[in-house]
Design an enzyme around this catalytic site. Structure first.
Site, PDB file in Angstrom:
ATOM      1  N   GLY A 193      19.804 -34.795 -25.448  1.00  0.00           N
ATOM      2  CA  GLY A 193      19.243 -35.777 -24.510  1.00  0.00           C
ATOM      3  C   GLY A 193      17.966 -36.387 -25.075  1.00  0.00           C
ATOM      4  O   GLY A 193      17.109 -35.676 -25.609  1.00  0.00           O
ATOM      5  N   ALA A 199      22.094 -24.415 -16.133  1.00  0.00           N
ATOM      6  CA  ALA A 199      21.498 -25.137 -14.985  1.00  0.00           C
ATOM      7  C   ALA A 199      21.810 -26.626 -15.136  1.00  0.00           C
ATOM      8  O   ALA A 199      20.927 -27.475 -15.106  1.00  0.00           O
ATOM      9  CB  ALA A 199      20.000 -24.873 -14.877  1.00  0.00           C
ATOM     10  N   LEU A 200      23.094 -26.899 -15.295  1.00  0.00           N
ATOM     11  CA  LEU A 200      23.538 -28.239 -15.718  1.00  0.00           C
ATOM     12  C   LEU A 200      23.313 -29.277 -14.620  1.00  0.00           C
ATOM     13  O   LEU A 200      23.464 -29.006 -13.433  1.00  0.00           O
ATOM     14  CB  LEU A 200      25.021 -28.189 -16.085  1.00  0.00           C
ATOM     15  CG  LEU A 200      25.388 -27.187 -17.186  1.00  0.00           C
ATOM     16  CD1 LEU A 200      26.892 -27.230 -17.448  1.00  0.00           C
ATOM     17  CD2 LEU A 200      24.623 -27.452 -18.475  1.00  0.00           C
ATOM     18  N   HIS A 201      22.961 -30.482 -15.059  1.00  0.00           N
ATOM     19  CA  HIS A 201      22.810 -31.618 -14.143  1.00  0.00           C
ATOM     20  C   HIS A 201      23.467 -32.832 -14.796  1.00  0.00           C
ATOM     21  O   HIS A 201      24.033 -32.726 -15.902  1.00  0.00           O
ATOM     22  CB  HIS A 201      21.327 -31.852 -13.820  1.00  0.00           C
ATOM     23  CG  HIS A 201      20.454 -31.955 -15.035  1.00  0.00           C
ATOM     24  ND1 HIS A 201      20.550 -32.995 -15.935  1.00  0.00           N
ATOM     25  CD2 HIS A 201      19.491 -31.137 -15.520  1.00  0.00           C
ATOM     26  CE1 HIS A 201      19.682 -32.826 -16.897  1.00  0.00           C
ATOM     27  NE2 HIS A 201      19.020 -31.689 -16.692  1.00  0.00           N
ATOM     28  N   GLN A 210      12.090 -33.058 -29.489  1.00  0.00           N
ATOM     29  CA  GLN A 210      13.144 -32.135 -29.948  1.00  0.00           C
ATOM     30  C   GLN A 210      14.151 -32.871 -30.826  1.00  0.00           C
ATOM     31  O   GLN A 210      14.589 -32.358 -31.867  1.00  0.00           O
ATOM     32  CB  GLN A 210      13.835 -31.517 -28.729  1.00  0.00           C
ATOM     33  CG  GLN A 210      15.078 -30.721 -29.059  1.00  0.00           C
ATOM     34  CD  GLN A 210      15.595 -29.935 -27.864  1.00  0.00           C
ATOM     35  OE1 GLN A 210      15.048 -28.880 -27.541  1.00  0.00           O
ATOM     36  NE2 GLN A 210      16.629 -30.414 -27.203  1.00  0.00           N
ATOM     37  N   HIS A 238      23.039 -33.456 -18.535  1.00  0.00           N
ATOM     38  CA  HIS A 238      23.909 -32.679 -19.432  1.00  0.00           C
ATOM     39  C   HIS A 238      25.332 -33.242 -19.418  1.00  0.00           C
ATOM     40  O   HIS A 238      25.984 -33.346 -20.456  1.00  0.00           O
ATOM     41  CB  HIS A 238      23.999 -31.214 -18.981  1.00  0.00           C
ATOM     42  CG  HIS A 238      22.699 -30.469 -19.029  1.00  0.00           C
ATOM     43  ND1 HIS A 238      22.037 -30.075 -17.894  1.00  0.00           N
ATOM     44  CD2 HIS A 238      21.948 -30.041 -20.066  1.00  0.00           C
ATOM     45  CE1 HIS A 238      20.941 -29.432 -18.220  1.00  0.00           C
ATOM     46  NE2 HIS A 238      20.857 -29.391 -19.536  1.00  0.00           N
TER      47      HIS A 238
HETATM   48  O1  PAF Z   1      17.424 -28.875 -24.922  1.00  0.00           O
HETATM   49  C1  PAF Z   1      17.755 -27.709 -24.634  1.00  0.00           C
HETATM   50  O2  PAF Z   1      18.326 -27.412 -23.580  1.00  0.00           O
HETATM   51  C2  PAF Z   1      17.423 -26.597 -25.612  1.00  0.00           C
HETATM   52  O3  PAF Z   1      16.204 -26.816 -26.234  1.00  0.00           O
HETATM   53  C3  PAF Z   1      18.531 -26.371 -26.650  1.00  0.00           C
HETATM   54  C4  PAF Z   1      18.715 -27.566 -27.547  1.00  0.00           C
HETATM   55  C5  PAF Z   1      19.842 -26.048 -25.946  1.00  0.00           C
HETATM   56  C6  PAF Z   1      18.178 -25.170 -27.547  1.00  0.00           C
HETATM   57  O4  PAF Z   1      18.033 -24.008 -26.817  1.00  0.00           O
END
Ligand code: PAF
Length: 283
Positions: free
Chosen positions: A147, A32-34, A153, A37
């Site tokens: 990000g 679901a790239l934006h 995270q 990403h």
């Molecule tokens: O940030 C994300 O999209 C997810 O947490 C990741 C790092 C791809 C792990 O599934």
């Protein structure tokens, strides 16, 4: 762009790149790239010879009452976007490929995984660190791009990399925002027009903190109160947390003179959104 669905093919392609002396980047995603990403992909492209992107909606990081089933998926569109960015390799495994029947092994960063989003989403970071360590083993990148929107995270992954001696550099790229300030997120598609405008309160609350900080305030409790007060003005948005913490340990700070992460999470309807700013060290 090569697209591989198996670990064996992906390993072979990445090994060949490394053996020819190429610097290999990984951009892990759930699709679901934006533009957020794509900014990671562009950062990877400028500093590495080979760019690998993974797309895998990782069930292990979703709680039982979370949005795994409805998480947006649009593989063909994602593939086209990545081709346009000259990505070299796309790893898009199936669930069975990533978690074969009987998988029982987890990677957990103790303590840190239970702060901020980890406190509100029990088990979330255990799922993230498990899948990211699997991706690091499969692709063995020199650099991995994440990000800064997912600030907690980033802190958890940096600690995992340090503690488990992964030979990978972690790069956190700035948050990409819509022109009106809303942080880009795959979950923004869940917002209807009214919610989309209500969601702007997250950014406004962070800007209140930034303004107070620029005016000289360094007391973390007062800065957090300024942010929470702004959040209260939009009473249809349910605050999850608004915190001022150390960006590495995610522990609360009392004063931000040495720099701090200001992070907010809130529900707009049933959609949980997060956002943050980094206050730099003063002076
Ligand atoms: O940030 C994300 O999209 C997810 O947490 C990741 C790092 C791809 C792990 O599934």
């Amino acid at each position: 762009m090569q697209t591989h669905k198996t670990i064996a093919e992906t390993r072979a392609a990445c090994r060949a790149a490394r053996q020819s002396g190429k610097r290999l980047a990984l951009v892990p995603t759930m699709g679901a790239l934006h533009e957020g990403h794509l900014s990671l992909v562009r950062a990877a492209r400028t500093s590495c010879d080979v760019v690998a992107v993974s797309i895998f909606v990782n069930p292990a990081q979703f709680g039982p009452n979370e949005d795994l089933a409805k998480y947006p998926r649009n593989f063909e569109r994602d593939q086209l976007l990545l081709e346009k960015e000259n990505v070299d390799l796309l790893f898009a495994p199936s669930l069975e490929e990533m978690y074969p029947q009987g998988s029982v092994t987890w990677v957990t960063v103790e303590g840190l995984s239970h702060k901020l989003d980890g406190r509100s989403r029990p088990g979330h970071f255990r799922g993230v660190t498990t899948v990211v360590s699997k991706l690091f083993h499969i692709i063995a990148p020199d650099v991995a791009f994440f990000g800064q929107k997912d600030a907690a995270q980033v802190a958890v992954i940096r600690r995992m990399v340090r503690d488990l001696n992964f030979p990978v550099e972690i790069v956190a790229c700035p948050i990409v925002r819509e022109p009106d300030g809303l942080a880009m997120s795959s979950r923004n598609v869940f917002l209807d027009a009214r919610q989309r405008s209500q969601a702007l309160v997250l950014h406004r609350s962070l800007m209140q903190v930034k303004n107070a900080w620029e005016a000289g305030e360094t007391d973390a409790a007062k800065l957090a109160a300024a942010g929470r007060d702004e959040m209260k003005k939009q009473n249809s948005v349910r605050l999850d947390y608004f915190e001022v913490v150390d960006p590495d340990s995610l522990d609360s700070v009392t004063n931000v003179a040495n720099g701090a992460l200001v992070a907010v999470a809130a529900f707009v309807g049933s959609t949980r959104l997060i956002d943050n700013i980094l206050l730099p060290r003063r002076g």
